[in-house]
Scaffold this active site. Sequence first.
Site, PDB file in Angstrom:
ATOM      1  N   GLY A   1       0.721  -1.206  -0.048  1.00 16.43           N
ATOM      2  CA  GLY A   1      -0.026   0.140   0.033  1.00 16.43           C
ATOM      3  C   GLY A   1       0.874   1.379  -0.004  1.00 16.43           C
ATOM      4  O   GLY A   1       1.743   1.494   0.807  1.00 16.43           O
ATOM      5  N   GLY A   2       0.308   2.083  -0.909  1.00 20.39           N
ATOM      6  CA  GLY A   2       1.142   3.464  -0.833  1.00 20.39           C
ATOM      7  C   GLY A   2       2.281   3.423  -1.601  1.00 20.39           C
ATOM      8  O   GLY A   2       2.902   4.717  -1.394  1.00 20.39           O
ATOM      9  N   VAL A   3       3.137   2.344  -2.020  1.00 21.24           N
ATOM     10  CA  VAL A   3       4.464   2.672  -2.400  1.00 21.24           C
ATOM     11  C   VAL A   3       4.499   3.499  -3.688  1.00 21.24           C
ATOM     12  O   VAL A   3       5.513   3.874  -4.252  1.00 21.24           O
ATOM     13  CB  VAL A   3       4.869   1.200  -2.752  1.00 21.24           C
ATOM     14  CG1 VAL A   3       5.419   0.563  -1.486  1.00 21.24           C
ATOM     15  CG2 VAL A   3       4.172   0.484  -3.626  1.00 21.24           C
ATOM     16  N   GLY A   4       3.352   3.487  -4.548  1.00 24.25           N
ATOM     17  CA  GLY A   4       3.381   4.242  -5.834  1.00 24.25           C
ATOM     18  C   GLY A   4       2.550   3.516  -7.065  1.00 24.25           C
ATOM     19  O   GLY A   4       2.968   3.809  -8.021  1.00 24.25           O
ATOM     20  N   LYS A   5       1.728   2.410  -6.930  1.00 24.14           N
ATOM     21  CA  LYS A   5       1.552   1.611  -7.773  1.00 24.14           C
ATOM     22  C   LYS A   5       0.478   2.426  -8.904  1.00 24.14           C
ATOM     23  O   LYS A   5       0.609   2.331 -10.102  1.00 24.14           O
ATOM     24  CB  LYS A   5       0.557   0.484  -7.402  1.00 24.14           C
ATOM     25  CG  LYS A   5       1.374  -0.473  -6.366  1.00 24.14           C
ATOM     26  CD  LYS A   5       0.387  -1.360  -5.978  1.00 24.14           C
ATOM     27  CE  LYS A   5      -0.591  -0.607  -4.842  1.00 24.14           C
ATOM     28  NZ  LYS A   5      -0.221  -0.354  -3.565  1.00 24.14           N
ATOM     29  N   THR A   6      -0.176   3.231  -8.520  1.00 25.06           N
ATOM     30  CA  THR A   6      -1.209   4.183  -9.260  1.00 25.06           C
ATOM     31  C   THR A   6      -0.254   5.023 -10.018  1.00 25.06           C
ATOM     32  O   THR A   6      -0.476   5.109 -11.122  1.00 25.06           O
ATOM     33  CB  THR A   6      -2.186   4.826  -8.366  1.00 25.06           C
ATOM     34  OG1 THR A   6      -2.857   4.073  -7.528  1.00 25.06           O
ATOM     35  CG2 THR A   6      -3.248   5.471  -9.358  1.00 25.06           C
TER      36      THR A   6
ATOM     37  N   ASP B   1      -8.640   1.034  -7.384  1.00 28.32           N
ATOM     38  CA  ASP B   1      -8.564   1.702  -6.073  1.00 28.32           C
ATOM     39  C   ASP B   1      -9.299   2.867  -5.966  1.00 28.32           C
ATOM     40  O   ASP B   1      -9.142   4.054  -6.493  1.00 28.32           O
ATOM     41  CB  ASP B   1      -6.993   2.187  -5.929  1.00 28.32           C
ATOM     42  CG  ASP B   1      -6.835   2.937  -4.540  1.00 28.32           C
ATOM     43  OD1 ASP B   1      -7.540   2.968  -3.747  1.00 28.32           O
ATOM     44  OD2 ASP B   1      -5.622   3.222  -4.452  1.00 28.32           O
TER      45      ASP B   1
HETATM   46  N1  LIG Z   1       7.968   9.556  -6.706  1.00 28.96           N
HETATM   47  C1  LIG Z   1       7.121  10.333  -5.934  1.00 28.96           C
HETATM   48  N2  LIG Z   1       7.229  11.535  -5.437  1.00 28.96           N
HETATM   49  C2  LIG Z   1       6.386  12.254  -4.808  1.00 28.96           C
HETATM   50  N3  LIG Z   1       5.164  11.639  -4.379  1.00 28.96           N
HETATM   51  C3  LIG Z   1       5.018  10.354  -4.809  1.00 28.96           C
HETATM   52  C4  LIG Z   1       5.803   9.601  -5.670  1.00 28.96           C
HETATM   53  N4  LIG Z   1       5.249   8.503  -5.993  1.00 28.96           N
HETATM   54  C5  LIG Z   1       4.153   8.685  -5.420  1.00 28.96           C
HETATM   55  N5  LIG Z   1       3.860   9.613  -4.759  1.00 28.96           N
HETATM   56  C6  LIG Z   1       2.701  10.280  -4.133  1.00 28.96           C
HETATM   57  O1  LIG Z   1       2.520   9.108  -2.823  1.00 28.96           O
HETATM   58  C7  LIG Z   1       1.149   8.967  -2.852  1.00 28.96           C
HETATM   59  C8  LIG Z   1       0.715   7.348  -2.780  1.00 28.96           C
HETATM   60  O2  LIG Z   1       1.229   7.056  -4.362  1.00 28.96           O
HETATM   61  P1  LIG Z   1       0.333   5.999  -4.936  1.00 28.96           P
HETATM   62  O3  LIG Z   1      -1.137   6.480  -4.830  1.00 28.96           O
HETATM   63  O4  LIG Z   1       0.627   5.789  -6.529  1.00 28.96           O
HETATM   64  O5  LIG Z   1       0.607   4.742  -4.215  1.00 28.96           O
HETATM   65  P2  LIG Z   1      -0.287   3.279  -4.334  1.00 28.96           P
HETATM   66  O6  LIG Z   1       0.644   2.344  -4.338  1.00 28.96           O
HETATM   67  O7  LIG Z   1      -1.189   3.179  -5.622  1.00 28.96           O
HETATM   68  O8  LIG Z   1      -1.029   3.257  -3.183  1.00 28.96           O
HETATM   69  P3  LIG Z   1      -2.455   2.509  -2.575  1.00 28.96           P
HETATM   70  O9  LIG Z   1      -1.870   1.318  -2.232  1.00 28.96           O
HETATM   71  O10 LIG Z   1      -2.988   3.360  -1.574  1.00 28.96           O
HETATM   72  O11 LIG Z   1      -3.184   2.334  -4.039  1.00 28.96           O
HETATM   73  C9  LIG Z   1       0.315   9.726  -3.735  1.00 28.96           C
HETATM   74  O12 LIG Z   1      -0.012  10.716  -3.070  1.00 28.96           O
HETATM   75  C10 LIG Z   1       1.375  10.078  -4.922  1.00 28.96           C
HETATM   76  O13 LIG Z   1       1.323  11.386  -5.634  1.00 28.96           O
HETATM   77 MG   LIG Z   2      -3.279   3.263  -5.666  1.00 29.31          MG
END
Ligand SMILES: Nc1ncnc2c1ncn2[C@@H]1O[C@H](COP(=O)(O)OP(=O)(O)OP(=O)(O)O)[C@@H](O)[C@H]1O
Ligand SMILES: [Mg+2]
Length: 324
Positions: free
Chosen positions: A11-16, A39
């Site tokens: 969760g939250g690592v930046g997948k989206t 999501d």
């Molecule tokens: N390289 C980066 N620099 C700054 N902010 C980032 C970076 N990558 C992601 N983020 C920010 O971190 C947050 C989480 O990223 P993201 O939503 O892509 O993660 P996720 O893995 O999809 O989360 P989830 O598990 O909740 O679906 C978002 O606010 C996104 O804008």
């Molecule tokens: Mg996501």
Amino acid sequence: MEPFVFFGGKGGVGKTTVSCAYGLKCARDGHRTLVVSTDPAHSVTDVFDQPFGDSPRPVEGVDRLEAMQIDPEDEVTRHLDEIRQDLSEQVSASMVNEINRQLEMAHGTPGAYESALFDRFIEVMRNADDYDRVVFDTAPSGSTLRLLGLPDLLEDWIDRLMYKRRTSIDLFEKAAVGNNEPRRVMEGDPVLARLEERKSFFEFAGSALHDDAAFFLVLNPDELSVNETRRSIADIREKDLAVRGLVANKLTPSPDPDENGRGARYLRERVATEEERLETIRSEFEPPLVAEIGWRSSEVKGDLLDDVAAELDIATAVEPPTHV
Ligand SMILES: Nc1ncnc2c1ncn2[C@@H]1O[C@H](COP(=O)(O)OP(=O)(O)OP(=O)(O)O)[C@@H](O)[C@H]1O
Ligand SMILES: [Mg+2]
């Protein structure tokens, strides 16, 4: 690169973010691309600053790029409604209430989300003729990974159900000898037909996932994320699938060499710790690191998304699909 590309990770690592950046890269390289997100919280809608729903919609300002957002909650409801519909055609009226009660309970059971989402993913893959590439932004890894093992498991299970159904029809036919109206007939049996349909659905899923999909894991340079990635790689391998590459995201930026304030020293230490972890990944993990994305000072959207897309060392050219 295969036509279907999945990005998984904790969760939250930046997948989206990474899914959208890769989708953008594919579209910019001339491929008709669809990004599918599951999501409901932070999703394609936030990244592209534009509402998306259950069916694909063009991303404004980007040719050849479309996105859709699947709501798992709606998906479960729809899935259960379909089952309800299916079953009520095949059982007596007195059973319908009982079935409804059971289905209400099924709504909250573990696995309901996964199974509904799985169906929807495969449905999207089956109807992907309008696209050269479909990018799946998957839910946090554990549950999605379990999905990948489903087709084989379910094919076997359906085989057994079909065998039972055939045996039962056979018995009824034998019992009805002498009586001109056999109560069940193999040919045109609705249950067998439905099982047959599900079986071909899972066969498609199995071959599309094995032959036409590539899996990437997104991670952050912290211990939890690295450990989880190690486990996910093993889990995926267990399902006879391979992780194609790893995307390291949110790496701490290095301060300028002449800076020596407290902030700069802190950053330098962090960079060194993260570099050790990346080194572990490079030397111990089989899939290669295909991107090292720096931590930006704000959310990744707009022009920043193009910057991140440029940092992904992932091919976009599409191999023709092998599934039919
Ligand atoms: N390289 C980066 N620099 C700054 N902010 C980032 C970076 N990558 C992601 N983020 C920010 O971190 C947050 C989480 O990223 P993201 O939503 O892509 O993660 P996720 O893995 O999809 O989360 P989830 O598990 O909740 O679906 C978002 O606010 C996104 O804008
Ligand atoms: Mg996501």
